[in-house]
Design an enzyme around this catalytic site. Structure first.
Site, short mmCIF file in Angstrom:
data_model
loop_
_atom_site.label_atom_id
_atom_site.label_comp_id
_atom_site.label_asym_id
_atom_site.label_seq_id
_atom_site.Cartn_x
_atom_site.Cartn_y
_atom_site.Cartn_z
N GLY A 1 0.77 -1.24 0.00
CA GLY A 1 0.00 0.00 0.00
C GLY A 1 0.79 1.29 0.00
N ALA B 1 12.75 -4.06 5.36
CA ALA B 1 12.99 -3.51 6.70
C ALA B 1 11.82 -2.66 7.21
CB ALA B 1 14.30 -2.71 6.75
N SER B 2 10.63 -2.94 6.70
CA SER B 2 9.44 -2.20 7.13
C SER B 2 9.67 -0.69 7.06
CB SER B 2 9.03 -2.62 8.55
OG SER B 2 8.77 -4.00 8.58
N GLU C 1 6.69 -6.20 8.17
CA GLU C 1 7.21 -7.56 8.37
C GLU C 1 6.82 -8.17 9.70
OE1 GLU C 1 11.30 -6.71 7.89
OE2 GLU C 1 11.31 -7.23 5.77
#
Ligand code: FES
Ligand code: FES
Lengths: 337, 162
Positions: free
Chosen positions: A49, A87-88, A292
């Protein structure tokens, strides 16, 4: 023989972004002649998103409707650089870069509007519907479509902006290993309720309670989507998925979807999800990354719930009927009845 | 066996093309007709993302040799919207956040279309049964089940007001 219920929980702290080389991402933004703001990124939306989040950040900062924002992630050769979606980091890095670019573009937009309306830029405000108006004199206003046209054909200005997010690079102190590895951390806790059939060894996850502290949920519906989709994947890893069921022998490994087991729509636990918001000071509008981490907490929570249900402590995934039954056998030999 | 001319009714339009022997319906739709909504996930009938309707029945297009369905009516995701207007299933997928990466979405929607065509008021169990041959890696399925039930409700509502 019985179906045994158990409950377990697990928590996770998850870093947002990494910090080798500062982990930068850039964003560029420019207005077309009809007032659409194109946000150029090299960040990839694979369903998490980021395009929606980037559009929200741009619209909010510009003070314009989200319909006036178009996010273009088409080409990593020609787009501004992004380290990647891992890594978000996407919401945090890209969101911050977009806000910086949109803030610069907003500054130009207000300058051009000031010229057009013959007022001082500091006296202007946006109303979120597409107008730039004089504060306190709302009828003295110009619509972004007219303004973008005027900027191009009359004032000779580009309404544009540049943004980058770079965390100050940090390398470990050799003596202590100390460093500043991430930008912020999101936190979560999952409680799993399971039922273990002590005859077949089958574990069923009945309910999951997910609590996520995400800084700020820029889009709560999408954040919940991440939490619950991720939890599904956690259940899948916990109970079903493996490419190497008899590692290191690969003989019975699945080769395709027919053999690689995942829970289907009939195997779903009921999920209850709660988002807690404590804005991070360096996050875009306070947001942290939660991509993650969402598959993590359910797995140990399920392991703990299995232990609670039947006393079997499993440390290897997935928690298959075979492993549960072997565990139950071992318990019976330990304490013969 | 030589290649042959195959004729299909695709989304209400008669289409003719040359198919190599054994060419799948999926390959013909994607490569000969340029209809790329149906995806090739596994090419062995296990993921469902290639689902199209063959004379109203959902089929895994990757398993269908195109010459075996010559002359049939094929409906693909491209034929679901009317002009620019999404139908109830498509709009419910958006409103219920039933898609993330979207790779499963074409198949999920076609399976839902077939279900709602034959049963306008399906139970939750019917929906689960209908999509049980379709793999989704992202959503955890729940939003998809909710979206299909919502689409059914909207379609029934529209049928009443029409
Ligand atoms: S591609 Fe046809 S079922 Fe997977
Ligand atoms: S939305 Fe990604 S596979 Fe279903």
């Amino acid at each position: 023989m019985a179906k045994l219920r158990g409950r377990g929980y697990a928590s996770v702290n998850y870093p947002t972004g990494m910090n080798l080389g500062g982990d930068p991402s850039q964003a560029l933004i420019h207005a077309t002649t009809t007032g659409t703001f194109v946000v150029s990124l090299s960040s990839v939306d694979l369903g998490q998103g980021i395009k929606t989040i980037a559009a929200q950040c741009a619209a909010e900062t510009l003070g314009l409707p989200i319909e006036n924002v178009l996010v273009d992630t088409a080409d990593t050769d020609t787009g501004p650089h992004c380290m990647g979606t891992f890594a978000s980091r996407g919401t945090h890095r890209v969101g911050n870069a977009v806000i910086m670019a949109a803030a610069e573009a907003r500054g130009v937009m207000l300058e051009v509007a000031a010229e057009e309306l013959e007022v001082d830029a500091a006296d202007l405000e946006t109303d979120g519907t597409g107008y730039i108006a004089v504060k306190g004199a709302r009828d003295k206003r110009v619509h972004i479509t007219d303004l973008a046209l005027a900027a191009h054909f009359k004032h000779g200005r580009t309404i544009s902006g540049r943004g980058i997010y770079l965390k100050e690079p940090s390398t470990p102190v050799p003596e202590t290993g100390e460093m500043d590895p991430d930008s912020c951390q999101a936190h979560a806790c999952t409680v799993a309720v399971v039922e273990v059939d002590d005859e077949t060894g089958v574990v069923e996850v009945l309910e999951l309670f997910n609590t996520y502290e995400v800084g700020r949920a820029l889009n709560p519906a999408m954040a919940t989507q991440q939490v619950e989709g991720g939890a599904w994947m956690g259940v899948s890893h916990a109970l079903f998925e493996t490419t190497e069921p008899y590692y290191p022998a690969r003989d019975h490994g699945p080769r395709d979807f027919a053999g690689y087991l995942m829970p289907g729509p009939a195997d779903l636990p009921v999920q209850h999800s709660l988002l807690l918001e404590r804005p991070a000071d360096n996050g875009p509008y306070g947001a942290k990354g939660i991509g993650e981490m969402t598959a993590n907490a359910p797995i140990p929570a399920i392991a703990n719930a299995i232990f609670d249900a039947c006393g079997v402590r499993l440390t290897a995934m997935p928690f298959t009927p075979e492993r549960v039954l072997r565990g139950l056998d071992a318990l019976r030999t330990e304490e013969p009845c | 066996m030589p290649s042959q001319i195959v004729s299909l009714d695709v989304n209400g339009e008669r289409r003719e093309f040359i198919a190599a022997p054994g060419a799948t319906l999926l390959a013909c739709l994607r490569e000969s007709l340029g209809l790329t909504a149906a995806k090739r996930g596994c090419a062995q009938g296990a993921c469902g993302t290639c689902t199209v309707l063959v004379d109203g029945r959902p089929e895994a297009a990757c398993l269908v040799a195109v010459e075996t369905v010559a002359g049939s009516a094929i409906r693909t995701l491209e034929g679901v919207a009317t002009g620019g207007d999404l139908d109830e299933v498509q709009s419910a997928f958006i409103d219920c956040f039933a898609t993330q990466c979207g790779f499963c979405t074409p198949g999920m929607i076609m399976v839902a279309e077939a279900l709602l065509d034959r049963d306008p008021d399906p139970s939750e169990a019917d929906v689960i049964e209908a999509i049980s041959g379709n793999v989704c890696r992202c959503t955890g399925y729940r939003p998809i089940v909710i979206a299909i039930l919502e689409a059914a409700r909207r379609r029934r509502e529209r049928a009443v007001t029409r």
